[in-house]
Design an enzyme around this catalytic site. Structure first.
Site: not given
Ligand code: NAD
Length: 499
Positions: A150, A282
């Site tokens: 997402f 990330c």
């Protein structure tokens, strides 16, 4: 009636037939803005059949023609950047500027794919034996799939599909069900760029669609980006079904701050790296390892007022620096980690839990949080929180800081801030992490280098985009040819060697 995001198969929108749907939220207002169809295994099969049928002609299309589609796609993505970024902001929550920036990083992969005729050039050696030549070529795999998370609904599909397609493969994208709209616009733009029908397809959905991809005998390779538990499952299931798999997982990125670092530069870097996109990256910095108590104290002093002053609000507001978290479920998870950090004994210097925005009371907003005196046994240190929560850990020296980074289960990104070239060089050389920054907080490699972590941040052997992408999406063939045919070598019953 609420809009329904459908699938895209063989050059047109394919209405979902499974009767299963997911809700897509605008996280700034906490309301469902559209629905998304969830594909059944049979619908995935249909998309794979279309991609399989399109493969022979596309693979036989000269690389220069494939590159021309990429040139047109790049232009179309740039022409539509404002609209695409707003779509990302609406479903993800990040600021429009950040959505534009990350989409642009994806467009850079399209630019890289424009060079595919050059990238696919093989190696050639004349006269490996008398009048014998050897050459290698890279050929496409067939139908390949991408399953994406997402947090970068535009950039990550663009890490994968342009290179896969430019290499001559046909592609199935299974985007995140939380922010699926970009994938449909991408499919339309590929078509407008001249891509033949069936070369790029989108199946929306959840685990059922993913499992259908992982077990389909006609899919040759799977690229995945998402959480580590999912990545590990994708890798093992895909490999068990004889696929080539690259599965990028979660992260806990440490920034090591040496006593000689420029603390102004450090605090600027942490503000963007820890709180940009509400920490849902990330490559976000979630752990600041201060070498020495003096560095830790200075860091906390500088960061606290700045984090307190962060402008939190809807991503469409140009003044806003940090948008909401993606869903209520994720918001609750991040809140839960802050509760646990307090229980585990870390010192909560700044508490972002209590925040309410007028007019956006139902949005999933949090302020920035800072924990000090975090230790390596706490869950706020071991786990990926994926929210605007920074943990400050105090290390007594450089060696202890490096040991922490190297002992963590994740190895996606890391950074060192220092003026000492020796320390920086030794860090870059010895650290067990895939992407390293020296005075650069989020060292995301550019499109023509490759992106990927080590340890439990990546399952498989190939990083994404750059030459690693070309290698992942092709197989190598080496031809050995003898000319002219007039030369008779005679029968030889031992392995040929050049005497
Ligand atoms: P996720 O793993 O929940 O979902 C990723 C994809 O997998 C989605 O398309 C989803 O539909 C599918 N999926 C989810 N659960 C599944 C299951 N049990 N079986 C089969 N398919 C499943 O990840 P997310 O929450 O969308 O994304 C956030 C995570 O992604 C974070 O952990 C983040 O660190 C990671 N991430 C990693 C990178 C990287 O490059 N290493 C980049 C971006 C995000």
């Amino acid at each position: 009636m609420t809009d329904v995001i459908q699938h895209y198969v063989n050059g047109r929108v394919a209405e979902g037939a499974s009767g299963r749907f997911g809700d897509v939220y605008n996280p700034a207002i906490g309301e469902v803005v559209r629905k998304v169809s969830f594909a059944s295994a049979a619908e995935v099969r249909g998309a794979v059949a279309a991609a399989k049928a399109a493969f022979p002609a596309w693979a036989a299309t000269p690389p220069l023609r494939r590159a021309r589609v990429m040139f047109r796609l790049k232009q179309l993505l740039e022409d539509n950047l404002d609209e695409l970024a707003r779509l990302v902001t609406e479903e993800h929550g990040k600021t429009v500027d950040d959505a534009k920036g990350s989409t642009t990083r994806g467009i850079e992969v399209v630019e890289f794919a424009c060079g595919i005729p050059h990238l696919l050039k093989g190696e050639f050696t004349g006269d490996v034996g008398t009048a014998i030549d050897s050459y290698s070529m890279r050929q496409p795999l067939g139908v390949v799939a991408g399953i994406t998370p997402f947090n970068f609904p535009a950039m990550i599909p663009l890490w994968m599909s342009p290179i896969a397609i430019a290499c001559g493969n046909t592609f199935i994208l299974k985007p995140s069900e939380k922010d699926p709209s970009f994938s449909m616009r991408l499919a339309e733009l590929y078509k407008e760029a001249g891509l033949p029908d069936g070369v790029f397809n989108v199946v929306q959905g959840d685990k059922e669609a993913v499992n259908a991809i992982l077990t389909d005998p006609d899919i040759a390779a799977v690229s995945f980006v998402g959480a580590t538990a999912t990545a590990e499952y994708i890798y093992h299931t895909g490999c068990a079904h004889n696929k080539r798999v690259q599965a990028l997982g979660g992260a806990k990125n440490h920034m090591v701050i040496m006593p000689d670092a420029d603390m102004e530069q450090v605090s600027d870097a942490i503000m963007g790296a820890a709180y940009g996109s509400a920490g849902e990256r990330c490559m976000a910095i979630s752990v600041a390892v201060a070498v020495g108590d003096k560095v830790a104290d200075q860091l906390i002093d500088r960061l606290t007022p700045r984090v307190q002053a962060l402008k939190v609000g809807p991503g469409v507001d140009p003044e806003v620096e940090m948008g909401p978290l993606v869903t209520k479920e994720h918001y609750d998870k991040v809140m839960g980690y802050i509760d646990r950090g307090v229980k585990e004994g870390a010192s909560l210097v700044l508490d972002g839990r209590k925040i309410s925005l007028q007019g956006y009371e139902k949005g999933y907003f949090m302020g920035g949080s800072i924990f000090d005196k975090v230790t390596t046994d706490m869950s706020i240190y071991t786990d990926e929180i994926f929210g605007p929560v920074l943990s400050v850990v105090r290390a007594k020296d450089y060696g202890e800081a490096v040991d922490m980074v190297n002992s963590h289960e994740y190895g996606n990104g890391t950074a060192i801030f220092t003026r000492d070239g020796d320390a920086a060089r030794s860090f870059a050389d010895g650290i067990k992490v895939g992407m390293v920054g020296v005075n650069v907080p989020i060292p995301v490699p550019v499109a023509y280098h490759s992106f990927g972590g080590w340890k439990r941040s990546l399952f498989g052997d190939h990083h994404m985009h750059g030459m690693e992408g070309v290698r992942f999406y092709t197989k190598l063939k080496t031809v050995t040819a003898r000319w002219p045919t007039g030369i008779r070598a005679g029968a030889d019953y031992s392995i040929p060697v050049l005497g």
